[in-house]
Design a protein around this motif. Structure first.
Motif, PDB file in Angstrom:
ATOM      1  N   ALA A  89     -23.040   4.304  -8.509  1.00 31.41           N
ATOM      2  CA  ALA A  89     -23.531   3.093  -7.842  1.00 31.41           C
ATOM      3  C   ALA A  89     -23.150   3.087  -6.362  1.00 31.41           C
ATOM      4  CB  ALA A  89     -22.989   1.848  -8.539  1.00 31.41           C
ATOM      5  N   VAL A  90     -21.915   3.476  -6.065  1.00 30.76           N
ATOM      6  CA  VAL A  90     -21.456   3.487  -4.670  1.00 30.76           C
ATOM      7  C   VAL A  90     -22.084   4.653  -3.904  1.00 30.76           C
ATOM      8  CG1 VAL A  90     -19.445   3.710  -3.154  1.00 30.76           C
ATOM      9  CG2 VAL A  90     -19.297   2.317  -5.227  1.00 30.76           C
ATOM     10  N   ALA A  91     -22.159   5.821  -4.518  1.00 30.29           N
ATOM     11  CA  ALA A  91     -22.725   6.994  -3.854  1.00 30.29           C
ATOM     12  C   ALA A  91     -24.193   6.780  -3.501  1.00 30.29           C
ATOM     13  CB  ALA A  91     -22.572   8.230  -4.729  1.00 30.29           C
ATOM     14  N   PHE A  92     -24.929   6.086  -4.382  1.00 33.06           N
ATOM     15  CA  PHE A  92     -26.346   5.825  -4.133  1.00 33.06           C
ATOM     16  C   PHE A  92     -26.578   4.489  -3.417  1.00 33.06           C
ATOM     17  CE2 PHE A  92     -26.798   8.773  -7.839  1.00 33.06           C
ATOM     18  CZ  PHE A  92     -27.465   9.776  -7.151  1.00 33.06           C
ATOM     19  N   SER A  93     -25.482   3.871  -2.956  1.00 28.34           N
ATOM     20  CA  SER A  93     -25.551   2.625  -2.172  1.00 28.34           C
ATOM     21  C   SER A  93     -26.209   1.485  -2.929  1.00 28.34           C
ATOM     22  CB  SER A  93     -26.308   2.862  -0.849  1.00 28.34           C
ATOM     23  OG  SER A  93     -25.679   3.862  -0.097  1.00 28.34           O
ATOM     24  N   PHE A  94     -26.047   1.460  -4.244  1.00 33.46           N
ATOM     25  CA  PHE A  94     -26.614   0.373  -5.033  1.00 33.46           C
ATOM     26  C   PHE A  94     -25.756  -0.877  -4.835  1.00 33.46           C
ATOM     27  CE2 PHE A  94     -28.708  -1.534  -8.700  1.00 33.46           C
ATOM     28  CZ  PHE A  94     -29.958  -0.962  -8.608  1.00 33.46           C
ATOM     29  N   PRO A  95     -26.348  -2.010  -4.463  1.00 33.44           N
ATOM     30  CA  PRO A  95     -25.559  -3.208  -4.121  1.00 33.44           C
ATOM     31  C   PRO A  95     -25.024  -3.935  -5.343  1.00 33.44           C
ATOM     32  CG  PRO A  95     -27.902  -3.685  -3.947  1.00 33.44           C
ATOM     33  CD  PRO A  95     -27.801  -2.224  -4.288  1.00 33.44           C
ATOM     34  N   ALA A  96     -24.000  -3.352  -5.952  1.00 39.67           N
ATOM     35  CA  ALA A  96     -23.464  -3.971  -7.168  1.00 39.67           C
ATOM     36  C   ALA A  96     -21.947  -3.845  -7.255  1.00 39.67           C
ATOM     37  CB  ALA A  96     -24.103  -3.327  -8.396  1.00 39.67           C
ATOM     38  N   ALA A  97     -21.290  -3.534  -6.134  1.00 41.27           N
ATOM     39  CA  ALA A  97     -19.853  -3.264  -6.172  1.00 41.27           C
ATOM     40  C   ALA A  97     -19.052  -4.467  -6.670  1.00 41.27           C
ATOM     41  CB  ALA A  97     -19.364  -2.844  -4.791  1.00 41.27           C
ATOM     42  N   SER A  98     -19.343  -5.656  -6.148  1.00 40.84           N
ATOM     43  CA  SER A  98     -18.579  -6.845  -6.539  1.00 40.84           C
ATOM     44  C   SER A  98     -18.763  -7.158  -8.012  1.00 40.84           C
ATOM     45  CB  SER A  98     -19.016  -8.050  -5.693  1.00 40.84           C
ATOM     46  OG  SER A  98     -18.778  -7.815  -4.329  1.00 40.84           O
ATOM     47  N   VAL A  99     -20.020  -7.091  -8.487  1.00 41.21           N
ATOM     48  CA  VAL A  99     -20.308  -7.394  -9.893  1.00 41.21           C
ATOM     49  C   VAL A  99     -19.648  -6.366 -10.800  1.00 41.21           C
ATOM     50  CG1 VAL A  99     -22.141  -7.603 -11.611  1.00 41.21           C
ATOM     51  CG2 VAL A  99     -22.455  -8.569  -9.339  1.00 41.21           C
ATOM     52  N   LEU A 100     -19.732  -5.089 -10.430  1.00 47.55           N
ATOM     53  CA  LEU A 100     -19.124  -4.044 -11.257  1.00 47.55           C
ATOM     54  C   LEU A 100     -17.605  -4.178 -11.303  1.00 47.55           C
ATOM     55  CD1 LEU A 100     -21.128  -0.763 -10.566  1.00 47.55           C
ATOM     56  CD2 LEU A 100     -20.763  -1.884 -12.766  1.00 47.55           C
ATOM     57  N   THR A 101     -17.007  -4.622 -10.213  1.00 50.73           N
ATOM     58  CA  THR A 101     -15.554  -4.835 -10.203  1.00 50.73           C
ATOM     59  C   THR A 101     -15.183  -5.952 -11.172  1.00 50.73           C
ATOM     60  OG1 THR A 101     -15.491  -4.156  -7.886  1.00 50.73           O
ATOM     61  CG2 THR A 101     -13.555  -5.280  -8.736  1.00 50.73           C
ATOM     62  N   ILE A 102     -15.988  -6.994 -11.202  1.00 53.35           N
ATOM     63  CA  ILE A 102     -15.764  -8.081 -12.165  1.00 53.35           C
ATOM     64  C   ILE A 102     -15.968  -7.571 -13.589  1.00 53.35           C
ATOM     65  CG2 ILE A 102     -16.701 -10.293 -12.965  1.00 53.35           C
ATOM     66  CD1 ILE A 102     -17.211 -10.932  -9.975  1.00 53.35           C
ATOM     67  N   PHE A 103     -16.976  -6.735 -13.789  1.00 59.79           N
ATOM     68  CA  PHE A 103     -17.165  -6.087 -15.096  1.00 59.79           C
ATOM     69  C   PHE A 103     -15.894  -5.356 -15.512  1.00 59.79           C
ATOM     70  CE2 PHE A 103     -21.724  -5.456 -16.606  1.00 59.79           C
ATOM     71  CZ  PHE A 103     -22.201  -6.589 -15.973  1.00 59.79           C
ATOM     72  N   GLY A 104     -15.331  -4.579 -14.563  1.00 62.72           N
ATOM     73  CA  GLY A 104     -14.132  -3.793 -14.855  1.00 62.72           C
ATOM     74  C   GLY A 104     -12.975  -4.661 -15.285  1.00 62.72           C
ATOM     75  N   GLY A 105     -12.747  -5.762 -14.565  1.00 63.08           N
ATOM     76  CA  GLY A 105     -11.667  -6.663 -14.937  1.00 63.08           C
ATOM     77  C   GLY A 105     -11.899  -7.318 -16.281  1.00 63.08           C
ATOM     78  N   PHE A 106     -13.144  -7.683 -16.556  1.00 64.56           N
ATOM     79  CA  PHE A 106     -13.478  -8.331 -17.829  1.00 64.56           C
ATOM     80  C   PHE A 106     -13.310  -7.378 -19.010  1.00 64.56           C
ATOM     81  CE2 PHE A 106     -16.688  -9.259 -21.098  1.00 64.56           C
ATOM     82  CZ  PHE A 106     -16.315 -10.555 -21.445  1.00 64.56           C
ATOM     83  N   GLY A 109      -9.308  -5.332 -18.335  1.00 61.10           N
ATOM     84  CA  GLY A 109      -8.125  -6.011 -17.810  1.00 61.10           C
ATOM     85  C   GLY A 109      -7.984  -5.724 -16.326  1.00 61.10           C
ATOM     86  N   TRP A 110      -7.261  -6.587 -15.640  1.00 60.65           N
ATOM     87  CA  TRP A 110      -7.219  -6.475 -14.177  1.00 60.65           C
ATOM     88  C   TRP A 110      -6.534  -5.208 -13.685  1.00 60.65           C
ATOM     89  CZ3 TRP A 110      -2.862  -6.175 -11.152  1.00 60.65           C
ATOM     90  CH2 TRP A 110      -1.639  -6.471 -11.760  1.00 60.65           C
ATOM     91  N   MET A 111      -5.534  -4.714 -14.430  1.00 63.00           N
ATOM     92  CA  MET A 111      -4.792  -3.548 -13.945  1.00 63.00           C
ATOM     93  C   MET A 111      -5.586  -2.251 -14.127  1.00 63.00           C
ATOM     94  SD  MET A 111      -0.906  -2.314 -14.806  1.00 63.00           S
ATOM     95  CE  MET A 111      -0.210  -3.806 -14.096  1.00 63.00           C
ATOM     96  N   ILE A 112      -6.017  -1.978 -15.352  1.00 66.31           N
ATOM     97  CA  ILE A 112      -6.779  -0.753 -15.609  1.00 66.31           C
ATOM     98  C   ILE A 112      -8.153  -0.836 -14.953  1.00 66.31           C
ATOM     99  CG2 ILE A 112      -7.849   0.670 -17.402  1.00 66.31           C
ATOM    100  CD1 ILE A 112      -5.543  -0.067 -19.243  1.00 66.31           C
ATOM    101  N   GLY A 113      -8.784  -2.004 -15.058  1.00 67.45           N
ATOM    102  CA  GLY A 113     -10.091  -2.184 -14.418  1.00 67.45           C
ATOM    103  C   GLY A 113     -10.009  -1.997 -12.912  1.00 67.45           C
ATOM    104  N   GLY A 114      -8.987  -2.574 -12.287  1.00 73.26           N
ATOM    105  CA  GLY A 114      -8.814  -2.422 -10.845  1.00 73.26           C
ATOM    106  C   GLY A 114      -8.570  -0.976 -10.447  1.00 73.26           C
ATOM    107  N   ALA A 115      -7.768  -0.257 -11.241  1.00 72.28           N
ATOM    108  CA  ALA A 115      -7.489   1.151 -10.951  1.00 72.28           C
ATOM    109  C   ALA A 115      -8.765   1.993 -11.056  1.00 72.28           C
ATOM    110  CB  ALA A 115      -6.429   1.680 -11.907  1.00 72.28           C
ATOM    111  N   LEU A 116      -9.564   1.748 -12.093  1.00 72.23           N
ATOM    112  CA  LEU A 116     -10.824   2.487 -12.250  1.00 72.23           C
ATOM    113  C   LEU A 116     -11.765   2.218 -11.085  1.00 72.23           C
ATOM    114  CD1 LEU A 116     -11.498   1.902 -16.076  1.00 72.23           C
ATOM    115  CD2 LEU A 116     -10.931   4.084 -14.988  1.00 72.23           C
ATOM    116  N   VAL A 117     -11.826   0.966 -10.665  1.00 71.58           N
ATOM    117  CA  VAL A 117     -12.700   0.597  -9.549  1.00 71.58           C
ATOM    118  C   VAL A 117     -12.223   1.255  -8.257  1.00 71.58           C
ATOM    119  CG1 VAL A 117     -13.383  -1.313  -8.049  1.00 71.58           C
ATOM    120  CG2 VAL A 117     -13.529  -1.551 -10.537  1.00 71.58           C
ATOM    121  N   ALA A 118     -10.933   1.237  -7.993  1.00 66.89           N
ATOM    122  CA  ALA A 118     -10.403   1.823  -6.761  1.00 66.89           C
ATOM    123  C   ALA A 118     -10.728   3.314  -6.678  1.00 66.89           C
ATOM    124  CB  ALA A 118      -8.899   1.604  -6.682  1.00 66.89           C
TER     125      ALA A 118
END
Length: 264
Positions: A89-106, A109-118
């Protein structure tokens, strides 16, 4: 001796070299733009297949129970799949970073989801950075002068500091920063480090919001309205990001002031 060399099958005459020489630069130009063409093609295909409908809070609201059940049953595979989707999504510049980060936390969990997103965001951003640099890396260096050239030179000298501040306060779209950094011709190492450490506060903040998004999604469904990111992000969080960026900018500003004072 000259006749023998000319009669050899592998020997090229001067005329043949002159004829063949323009071909190599032309092929080189085509290969330079290939990564950017792939990025644009991937972005177009994403919209053509309607991926924007799946990378939304509305989809998360509808499928949240099924998605969470799948993750619980296939945690490791789900984490790898999520990481791959985020990188793409990021490599192809798809505008979904914020939503996907929320997906990750949901989902994780915030720790593993945040690490995967980073990790995913940094790798994806680096891919786009390299693709842009391969095509346009020397654009500013060879075509600008005056104030813009000084700005580009200053950015290169303090690349980590500037990028780190921009990442802390997400004023500009994520993909715009990735492309702009490539045009300013900074090193991949600095880009990678500034991106990874700069996005950590925002990444974990959004992942934490995602961990508690369930109640917001339920409330939105009951009211018949679609949940939005603005329902989750408070003005206090936004101000905190800006304050953090201003604090991080102080060392760079002080360094510039000292440099100007020393040059007088």
């Amino acid at each position: 001796m000259t006749e023998r060399n000319a009669s050899r099958p592998g020997h090229l005459s001067p005329d043949a070299n002159e004829t063949a020489s323009p071909v190599a630069p032309r092929r080189s130009k085509i290969w330079r733009f290939t990564p950017v063409i792939i990025v644009l093609a991937g972005l177009a295909l994403g919209y053509a297949f309607g991926l924007q409908d799946y990378l939304s809070l509305a989809f998360l609201a509808e499928q949240r129970q099924a998605l969470r059940a799948y993750v619980d049953a296939n945690f490791l595979w789900s984490a790898m799949l999520f990481l791959g989707i985020y990188i793409a999504a990021v490599a192809f510049s798809f505008p979904a970073a914020s939503v996907l980060t929320i997906f990750g936390g949901f989902l994780f969990g915030w720790m593993i989801g945040g690490a995967l997103v980073a990790v995913g965001a940094t790798i994806g951003a680096s891919i786009l950075f390299l693709a842009t640099r391969s095509a346009f890396g020397s654009f500013l260096r060879h075509r600008v002068d005056g104030v813009v050239k000084k700005l580009a030179d200053g950015f290169r000298e303090n690349a980590f500091g500037y990028l780190f501040v921009i990442r802390l306060a997400p004023v500009f779209p994520f993909f715009v920063v990735n492309i702009a950094a490539a045009l300013f011709d900074i090193s991949l190492g600095r880009f990678f480090a500034a991106t990874f450490f700069g996005i950590l506060p925002g990444t974990f903040a959004y992942a934490y919001l995602g961990q508690g998004v369930d109640s917001v999604l339920v409330a939105a469904q009951e009211s018949g309205q679609e949940a939005k990111i603005s329902d989750l992000v408070t003005p206090e969080i936004t101000l905190a990001f800006f304050a953090l960026a201003l604090v991080a900018l102080i060392p760079t500003v002080v360094r510039q002031i000292r440099k100007r004072s020393a040059s007088r």
